[in-house]
Design a protein around this motif. Sequence first.
Motif, mmCIF file in Angstrom:
data_model
loop_
_atom_site.group_PDB
_atom_site.id
_atom_site.type_symbol
_atom_site.label_atom_id
_atom_site.label_comp_id
_atom_site.label_asym_id
_atom_site.label_seq_id
_atom_site.Cartn_x
_atom_site.Cartn_y
_atom_site.Cartn_z
ATOM 1 N N ASP A 129 0.817 -1.356 -0.063
ATOM 2 C CA ASP A 129 -0.105 -0.146 -0.010
ATOM 3 C C ASP A 129 0.834 1.231 0.092
ATOM 4 O O ASP A 129 0.463 2.298 -0.557
ATOM 5 N N GLU A 130 1.878 1.092 0.607
ATOM 6 C CA GLU A 130 2.707 2.622 0.474
ATOM 7 C C GLU A 130 4.196 2.217 0.138
ATOM 8 O O GLU A 130 5.191 1.730 1.078
ATOM 9 N N PRO A 131 4.321 2.420 -1.374
ATOM 10 C CA PRO A 131 3.593 2.938 -2.261
ATOM 11 C C PRO A 131 2.745 1.816 -2.610
ATOM 12 O O PRO A 131 3.000 0.737 -2.359
ATOM 13 N N PRO A 132 1.491 2.171 -3.293
ATOM 14 C CA PRO A 132 0.688 1.139 -3.542
ATOM 15 C C PRO A 132 1.457 0.226 -4.945
ATOM 16 O O PRO A 132 1.930 0.771 -5.807
ATOM 17 N N VAL A 133 1.423 -1.090 -4.633
ATOM 18 C CA VAL A 133 1.769 -1.939 -5.621
ATOM 19 C C VAL A 133 0.653 -2.961 -5.998
ATOM 20 O O VAL A 133 0.054 -3.449 -5.099
ATOM 21 N N LEU A 134 0.638 -3.064 -7.397
ATOM 22 C CA LEU A 134 -0.597 -4.055 -7.784
ATOM 23 C C LEU A 134 0.292 -5.041 -8.691
ATOM 24 O O LEU A 134 1.340 -4.669 -9.457
ATOM 25 N N MET A 135 -0.441 -6.119 -8.706
ATOM 26 C CA MET A 135 0.116 -7.381 -9.595
ATOM 27 C C MET A 135 -0.865 -7.916 -10.567
ATOM 28 O O MET A 135 -2.282 -7.864 -10.187
ATOM 29 N N ILE B 145 3.123 -9.536 -13.340
ATOM 30 C CA ILE B 145 3.889 -8.195 -13.543
ATOM 31 C C ILE B 145 3.401 -7.266 -12.439
ATOM 32 O O ILE B 145 2.307 -7.389 -12.109
ATOM 33 N N LEU B 146 4.303 -6.471 -11.698
ATOM 34 C CA LEU B 146 4.127 -5.987 -10.577
ATOM 35 C C LEU B 146 4.453 -4.421 -11.004
ATOM 36 O O LEU B 146 5.143 -4.018 -11.766
ATOM 37 N N HIS C 2 8.783 -7.592 -13.406
ATOM 38 C CA HIS C 2 8.365 -8.755 -14.310
ATOM 39 C C HIS C 2 9.072 -10.066 -14.159
ATOM 40 O O HIS C 2 10.306 -9.991 -14.038
ATOM 41 N N GLU C 3 8.424 -10.941 -13.704
ATOM 42 C CA GLU C 3 9.041 -12.499 -13.376
ATOM 43 C C GLU C 3 8.216 -13.356 -13.987
ATOM 44 O O GLU C 3 7.022 -13.302 -14.229
ATOM 45 N N VAL D 162 3.444 -3.641 -21.937
ATOM 46 C CA VAL D 162 4.017 -3.109 -20.762
ATOM 47 C C VAL D 162 5.474 -3.246 -20.540
ATOM 48 O O VAL D 162 6.149 -2.584 -20.132
ATOM 49 N N LEU D 163 5.937 -4.373 -21.242
ATOM 50 C CA LEU D 163 7.537 -4.463 -21.420
ATOM 51 C C LEU D 163 8.056 -3.627 -22.206
ATOM 52 O O LEU D 163 9.361 -3.041 -22.032
ATOM 53 N N ASP D 164 7.473 -3.261 -23.386
ATOM 54 C CA ASP D 164 7.860 -2.334 -24.259
ATOM 55 C C ASP D 164 7.927 -0.889 -23.557
ATOM 56 O O ASP D 164 8.964 -0.092 -23.971
#
Length: 196
Positions: free
Chosen positions: A51-57, A149-150, A140-141, A75-77
Amino acid sequence: MEFFVDKTDGDTLFKLVLGLVVPRPIGWVSTVSKEGIFNIAPFSFFNAVNDEPPVLMISVSDRDDGTPKDTVRNVLDTGEFVVNLVTEDLFEKMLITGEEFPPEVDEFERAGLTPEPSKLVKAPRIKEAKVSFECRLFKHEKVYDMHLILGEALLINVEEGILDGEYRVDYGKYRVVGRLGGKYYLRVVPEGLLKV
Ligand SMILES: Cc1cc2nc3c(=O)[nH]c(=O)nc-3n(C[C@H](O)[C@H](O)[C@H](O)COP(=O)(O)O)c2cc1C
């Protein structure tokens, strides 16, 4: 029933994971390609992980022919994307964007949605969405065959009227949609809430 994973076929595992780990929120991801074509697609392997910072997957499979989906490629480009949230009023349009279109198709046009310039990233927001997170690629994993993707959110856009003075969400106004297994979805509505 017990399912030993190493003795269970892929179709069954798919049904079990998607049907049992519910409800899943839907990350409705808008991106732009190197060539400038806009793209949208929904992903229910989606959540917030910080949440701090917000990270979404989001977690995205490749197409059946082994090529990456447009979202992953973009996203990768570009290193950027926007995660929009799906509310009941946008459910049908979200389903259209879940169909496979070739990369040259602008899915905003196909679904009748409006691209709105983001403030901090090149990918556009979906104007009709009540909530969107402008994200920069954090990591990216590969997780087996999936692209994990995070994205670190740089800006959170929330439509007026959804939050009260203390930033609590009014679920009467934010009727967000979640995914269950098979063809089932649900609405988060005040009558469905359990309160503690
Ligand atoms: C509600 C919903 C949830 C979905 N969740 C995922 C998901 O988590 N991962 C995935 O790879 N595909 C998922 N899909 C399928 C993609 O949205 C679909 O493959 C889409 O065409 C990809 O588009 P793109 O090539 O423009 O990125 C989902 C589809 C729907 C309708």
